[in-house]
Structure formats: C-alpha cells, structure tokens
Design a protein around this motif. Structure first.
Motif, PDB file in Angstrom:
ATOM      1  N   ASN A 198     -12.013  -6.366   1.574  1.00 51.32           N
ATOM      2  CA  ASN A 198     -12.472  -5.352   2.545  1.00 51.32           C
ATOM      3  C   ASN A 198     -13.457  -4.409   1.878  1.00 51.32           C
ATOM      4  O   ASN A 198     -14.536  -4.129   2.403  1.00 51.32           O
ATOM      5  CB  ASN A 198     -11.303  -4.530   3.088  1.00 51.32           C
ATOM      6  N   ARG A 250       0.870  -1.190   0.000  1.00 50.97           N
ATOM      7  CA  ARG A 250       0.000   0.000   0.000  1.00 50.97           C
ATOM      8  C   ARG A 250       0.902   1.234   0.000  1.00 50.97           C
ATOM      9  O   ARG A 250       1.561   1.498   0.998  1.00 50.97           O
ATOM     10  CB  ARG A 250      -0.875   0.014   1.239  1.00 50.97           C
ATOM     11  N   ARG A 292     -17.460  -0.338   5.905  1.00 54.98           N
ATOM     12  CA  ARG A 292     -16.519  -1.218   6.610  1.00 54.98           C
ATOM     13  C   ARG A 292     -16.013  -0.606   7.902  1.00 54.98           C
ATOM     14  O   ARG A 292     -15.488  -1.297   8.765  1.00 54.98           O
ATOM     15  CB  ARG A 292     -15.348  -1.580   5.693  1.00 54.98           C
TER      16      ARG A 292
HETATM   17  C1  PEP Z   1      -9.321  -4.217   0.301  1.00 55.36           C
HETATM   18  O1  PEP Z   1     -10.141  -3.354   0.008  1.00 55.36           O
HETATM   19  O2  PEP Z   1      -9.629  -5.384   0.594  1.00 55.36           O
HETATM   20  C2  PEP Z   1      -7.880  -3.888   0.326  1.00 55.36           C
HETATM   21  C3  PEP Z   1      -6.975  -4.837   0.450  1.00 55.36           C
HETATM   22  O3  PEP Z   1      -7.506  -2.586   0.239  1.00 55.36           O
HETATM   23  P1  PEP Z   1      -7.636  -1.521   1.434  1.00 55.36           P
HETATM   24  O4  PEP Z   1      -7.937  -2.297   2.686  1.00 55.36           O
HETATM   25  O5  PEP Z   1      -6.336  -0.809   1.450  1.00 55.36           O
HETATM   26  O6  PEP Z   1      -8.781  -0.678   0.972  1.00 55.36           O
END
Ligand code: PEP
Ligand code: MG
Length: 734
Positions: free
Chosen positions: A613, A455, A624
């Motif tokens: 996620n 990331r 989330r």
């Molecule tokens: C996700 O969305 O699952 C992901 C790995 O990216 P992030 O958690 O950085 O949004």
C-alpha cells in the motif's frame, strides 16, 4: 430524431446510425430504471438477446461508473480498468476499447450511450463530443417518456415513496436487507422550571443510577468479553460516574431547573463548546455523552429505551449518530444493519457493529428525513450505499447476491482445512491481517496459518489517553492466547500522518504520509516505543514473539529500534521476567530506498514484509488516499513487479523470510503474480483468504513462474489482462 415519433424502434435506429458513422463495432444505449439500475435498451453489435436482460447498478461496471460520476469515459483497454464488469450474455469479451457518455437532462443522468471496438483504439476528443451531442438529443426523446415512464425514475425528496439511493461511506462491510427503524431517542422536554428542587435532584439521582445499572448489565452480557467492546463500554460507564458531569447537572437543578432540563442544559453547554470540533476524539466523546444524555432523559420519562414489540424482525437502524450502548439496546437477534448520517470507521458504534457482524454505511446525507419507519432498506456496506424502498426486482437481485455470497462463503469454508498448496505441491503460507482483538476470531474461521500483520495502532486510536504498559500487555497477551500457538507478527506503532492520536495531537505536516510517522516517531520518542516493546515482551510472557518495525528507510533506523528492544529484553531479564522463547525481528518494506540496502539489512533481520500500500504510493508518487488517483497506477504494473522480483531474488539466498501484507496480497490475480515472481507467504484481510486459497489450489506454480519470467522480460505489456487470460486458459480460479 425528428422522425423518432413515427419510428417503430427509434433507439435501435440510433445505435445502428452511430455504429456506422463512427466505425464502431458496437453501439449501445442503457437507460436508467427504478432503483438506480441501468438496463440495456438497444444495441448494435452485442448479442440482441441481452437487450432488457443486461442490467447494471449505477456505479457498477464502466457503464455504471459513467452514470455515477456523470462524466464521459474513453478507454483503449477497457477490460484492464478496475471497474470493468464482464457480462457474459452480451458477448462483449472480444471488444477492447470503449467510449461512453452519460445521457443527461437538467443535470439528471437518464442513461448511458456507449461505443466499443475490437482493437485497442483511442477515441479522440471530437468523437466524444459527437457522442455527447447525440446523447443530448437522446435525452429529449427519453424525457418524453417513450421508453421508461418518467414516474419510474423521478427524483425523490422528502417523503416520496419511490426508490432512492443514498451514497455514504463504508464503516463496516457486508450487505443486509430489512425494514427501517428510525432511531429518534430525543425526548421533548415539557417542563423546564421546577417547583421542588430536592424532588428533582432525587429524580435525577435515581435515573442516573438506573442508567449505571443498565450499562453494567450490558457489560455482564456473555458476549461482551472481547477487549475493545468492553473497553468502550467501560469508558462509557466512567462517564456516568464522572464527577464534573454529575456536578454540572446538580448545579443546574439546584438553580431551579427540572431534572430533564438540567441534563439537557449540561449537554447543550458541552456541545456549544465542543460541537464545532473536527477532532475525531472529541466528536467521539460528544456522541458518548449524547447517548448518555438520551438514556437519562428516557429514564426520567419512564420510558423503555426501545419498545421491542413494535419493532420489525429485520431491523435496519437509521440514525444521525449513535453511541455504542444505544446500538446494543436493540435486540441483537433482529438487528440487520445500520445507517448513520455521521460516523467514521473508528467510531465506537462502528467497532461494536463490526463485532456484531452487521454492515454499516455512514455519512449518508439526510437519510433520516428521507426514510419512513418500516420502509424496506438495503444496506450495502460493500458499495457504501443505501437503497431505500428498492423495486422488487432489485430486492430479488440483492437477495440472490446475498445468497451467492453465502454460497461462496460456504465453498471457502469447505477449503478451510485443506492445505494451502499449489497443484504442483508448493506450500504457500497464508496469513491474515488483524488490528483488533475481535479480528482474531477469524483465525479459526479462515484456517489462516497465523497473523502476518497485527496493526497495533487501532487500540491506541480509540482510547482517550496513551494506554499504559499494563493495558498494552493485557491486550498483546490476549492476542497470543487467542492465536493459541499460531505465529503473530506485531507491528509497532505506525501512527502519525493521517492516523492521529487524540492525546498526541496533529503534527501539521504538509505531506503527512511522508512526514513524521511510524518508526520516525518511535525513535524520536523512544520512551513511547520502549513502553510498547516492554508490553510486547511481557505479553508474550516467554512465548515466541515477532516484532516488526514500520516505514524503515535506512538500516540504521532498524539498528536503533533493535537497540531499544535489546534494552527492554535486558530489563526483563534483570527483573527475572520471562523473555520470549524465540524472538523474531523484521521490517516492513514500504520505502523504495530499502531495496538498495538489502545487502546490509539482511544480516540483521529474520523477516521482511512488503507493505505494497505504501510502497506503491512512494514508487509512483501517488497518494494512496487520493480518490482521483485511485486505480491510476496498477499494482500489477511491470515496474512494481520487477522491483518485487528483484527483492525476492536478493532475499531468498539469505534465508530471510519474505511475505507481502499490503492489500494486493488479498486479490487473487495479484496474489497469482506475487507467487509467480517467487513470493511464498501472503498476509491479507480475513475475507480474502478463501478466494486466494481457491486460486492457489488451482494453480500450477511452475507453469505460472515460467509464464511470468517471460512476461516480465518483454517490453511493458498490460499485465492484468495477460494474467487474466493465462488464468482463464489454465482454469485458475481468480
Ligand atoms: C502497507 O503499507 O502496505 C501496509 C500493510 O501497512 P498500512 O496499510 O497499515 O500502512
Ligand atoms: Mg504501510
């Protein structure tokens, strides 16, 4: 209840009565004990030998959850609940449904009353109300002190010496035990008006010079080579040389203040102007400046930053907030943990603490005034709580938990060099997620195949301005150096939404997760994305490079991003710079719409990584980050698994690599499900690699696939429990 005084075993009598009247197979009473522990005091239905043996921390398991939130809970399938904590000594595995209410008196939780049944039954509102009424009566009985001495659980405030639990947020994970050191570097200023301005100026310059030397020494420390820590200290170092800051202080001293008063005034001015800001960047600068101010004041007072002789060997530092350099003032070999009243996971001190591998709990309210120096303290970063003066038995339990954790670590370490393959020889690619240069050290520790998701936004978020191409190039190049040939998938900036860059500003989207974020910003601000792509190409410097674009919702977005990448490749060639020996381009699959564009997407990508996620939040329209929705939609629900199965089946024949890099990939049961629907590559946080590898090595994939295929074609069933039973039957380590 009226007869309770004369009864030999009043709680036993109550649980028998309730079980009979409510036609429940189990009725139990748990009471709160010192150290915020719930102990089983009476039961009808569970193993009698579990009485006084089964103990749960507040917040642990369903009983702990009821106490922690002071609210009733009613579940037809309790074992499927993410909070469910199985206690084998109780023999409760045969009971599926559960209803429980807190036992409350004057707003304080004293215990929990629970009923359980074998069948998956729903308890109606009337039954919950009945339990609440019984709990009210029980509360009176308990408050009279027949079972637990009221002193034992008395609420503590101020300087009481009874155990206390303070809830905060996790800034870095882990658990540590130690003794409190209150970080109170404040110096009271005795003299405000100076007699000799020249003399005061000289004192100030000397103190500032001394601080500059201190920071330089920290920078030279042999373990301060990693990028982000160094960068943070360098930013800090720049403050010492900041002309505006120096001038303001000199002016104040020139107007007749002592050096101390001048330094403090200058800080107070800044705080008055910026102190109300909620902007994380400004707050960060303020705490850097506070750190610097304290340091100069200590120098002026001729005091060492911290007197090591008087400090314990297992220090838990308690502070309101802290700058990164302040933490490094403490002897690292004796530093065990940190508790802050403020702070955020992105704060500089948290980043430094992560590098030192110590747990940190932040936003712990009033903790400074509730702890005495030398108090025994447990910093439980994993559960975002701090235990102050815990009872001996709690300490023992936590020591045991730390040992068990170390033991598990040792076990997983032993797996490090063993292949990541199932019992029937299917090879599974196990990768880790990273976001900071310091995370890269885990590649060796875990034996991961590579970095499935890097990331890139975190370094952008801790800086004061947009990093230029050179700074980005340096970072990406270092990441690849440390990876030493193992593949790294760099995801381009996924900012916007909740990840605000201080120098770009908030966008004011009503719905940030679905707003102007990630690739949408990259395509609307192509210069920014191009600079990042340029840095990636330069950082790779001829080595293989994998670039992944986040939040792709339409194929055209990928094509536009790809064009920018091609422009940068051409630019590099024109300038005679090396281009990657092998370039792989892929997308994150996070937006459900992409599932129906796979035919046109697949010819353009080398790989797809599923970000569950975001995918889960968009699939279920469930934020989330909303704690009220946490755990409401299971990542093991048939709709998500069927969607992923569909994607796997589409992607496989195209020869495009597919991996899963969302949190679910790092949980053994979920990982089992993913493998069983055909996923062969996972990427997860470093700590999850050991447990997932243990699962993989105990799994017969063929069997699991057959089982899953059958399960997914049946009408919806509780997958989590089904898989748990399957794992138990087949000795799969989950
Ligand atoms: C996700 O969305 O699952 C992901 C790995 O990216 P992030 O958690 O950085 O949004
Ligand atoms: Mg995402």
């Amino acid at each position: 209840m009226a007869r309770a005084e004369s009864m030999e075993d009043p709680l036993g009598e109550v649980v028998r009565l309730v079980a009979n009247e409510m036609v429940a197979e189990v009725c139990s009473i748990y009471l709160l004990r010192a150290g915020e522990v719930l102990e089983l005091f009476a039961t009808q239905g569970l193993n009698p030998s579990a009485v006084h043996r089964t103990r749960l921390r507040v917040g642990e398991g369903l009983v702990g959850d009821i106490a922690a939130h002071n609210r009733p809970l009613s579940l037809a399938d309790a074992q499927a609940h993410p909070q469910y904590a199985y206690r084998p000594e109780t023999g409760e595995e045969i009971y599926h449904s559960l209803a429980g209410v807190p036992i409350v008196r004057a707003g304080r939780v004293l215990g929990v009353l629970v009923v359980q049944n074998r069948t998956r039954r729903h308890y109606d509102e009337e039954e919950i109300e009945t339990l609440q009424t019984i709990a009210m009566v029980l509360a009176e009985l308990i408050a009279a002190g027949h079972f637990v001495s009221p002193n034992e659980v008395q609420q503590v405030d101020g300087l009481g010496l009874l155990p206390l639990r303070v809830d905060g947020v996790q800034l870095t994970p882990g658990v540590a035990i130690g003794h409190a050191v209150l970080h109170e570097p404040r110096i009271s200023i005795q003299k405000v008006v100076a007699e000799d301005a020249g003399q005061e100026l000289k004192r100030f310059e000397e103190a500032a010079h001394g601080v500059r030397e201190d920071v330089d020494r920290m920078l030279e420390a042999h373990d301060m080579q990693s990028g982000e820590q160094r960068e943070i200290l360098e930013t800090f170092r720049m403050f010492v040389d900041d002309r505006g800051w120096l001038e303001r202080i000199r002016e104040a001293i020139g107007s007749g203040l002592t050096a101390e008063a001048g330094v403090q005034r200058s800080f107070d001015d800044v705080r008055a102007r910026l102190g109300q800001s909620t902007d994380p960047y400004i707050r960060e600068r303020l705490s850097d400046l506070q750190d610097l101010t304290n340091r100069v004041l200590l120098r002026l007072a001729g005091r060492a930053v911290a007197d090591p002789a008087s400090l314990p060997d297992d220090m838990i530092i308690i502070a309101r907030d802290m700058g990164p350099a302040e933490l490094l003032d403490y002897d690292r070999t004796r530093l065990r943990g940190l508790v802050l009243e403020e702070g955020s996971a992105m704060s500089h001190v948290a980043i430094v603490a992560r590098a030192l591998d110590i747990p940190v709990v932040g936003r712990a309210p009033d903790v400074l005034s509730r702890v005495e120096p030398g108090d025994s303290i447990v910093v439980d970063g994993d559960n975002a709580q701090v235990l102050v003066r815990p009872a001996d038995d709690i300490l023992q339990t936590i020591h045991a938990a730390i040992e068990a954790r170390d033991e598990r670590r040792r076990k997983y370490m032993a797996l490090r060099d063993l292949p990541s393959a199932t019992r029937d020889q299917a090879r599974i690619s196990l990768n880790m997620n990273a976001g900071l240069l310091i995370d890269m050290q885990h590649l060796d520790e875990t034996g991961a195949d590579g970095v499935g998701l890097y990331r890139t936004e975190i370094p952008f978020m801790v800086r004061s301005e947009f990093p230029d191409v050179d700074a980005q190039t340096w970072l990406y190049s270092r990441v690849l150096d440390v990876a030493d040939g193992r593949p790294v998938t760099f995801r381009t900036l996924d900012v916007g939404g909740d990840k605000v860059l201080p120098y770009v500003g908030a966008f004011g989207d009503d719905n940030p997760a679905m707003g102007w974020r990630a690739i949408r910003i990259g395509l609307d601000r192509p210069a920014m994305l191009r600079r990042q792509l340029r840095a990636l190409i330069q950082g790779a410097s001829g080595r293989p490079l994998s670039v992944m674009f986040p939040m792709i919702a339409e194929v055209s977005e990928l094509l536009s991003a790809r064009r920018l990448l091609d422009l940068e490749l051409e630019r590099a060639k024109r300038r005679g710079q090396p281009v990657p020996e092998r370039l792989r381009v892929g997308v994150m699959f996070e937006v459900p719409a992409l599932a129906w564009q796979l035919d046109s997407l697949l010819p353009h990508v080398d790989f797809i990584s599923v970000g569950t996620n975001d995918l889960l939040q968009f699939l279920y329209a469930a934020d989330r980050g909303n704690t009220r929705l946490a755990g409401r939609y299971d990542s093991l629900s048939p709709p998500l698994l069927r969607l992923l199965h569909f994607v796997v089946e589409k992607v496989r024949p195209a020869g495009v690599e597919l991996s899963v890099c969302g949190e679910m990939a790092g949980r053994p049961v979920e990982a089992l499900a993913l493998l069983a629907i055909g996923v062969r590559a996972l990427s997860m946080s470093p700590g999850a690699i050991g447990p997932v590898k243990a699962m993989i090595r105990s799994l017969d994939l063929n069997e699991a696939t057959g089982f899953m295929n059958a399960a997914l074609t049946q009408p919806d069933r509780p997958m989590r429990e089904t898989l748990r039973l399957f794992a138990a039957d087949h000795s799969i380590e989950i």
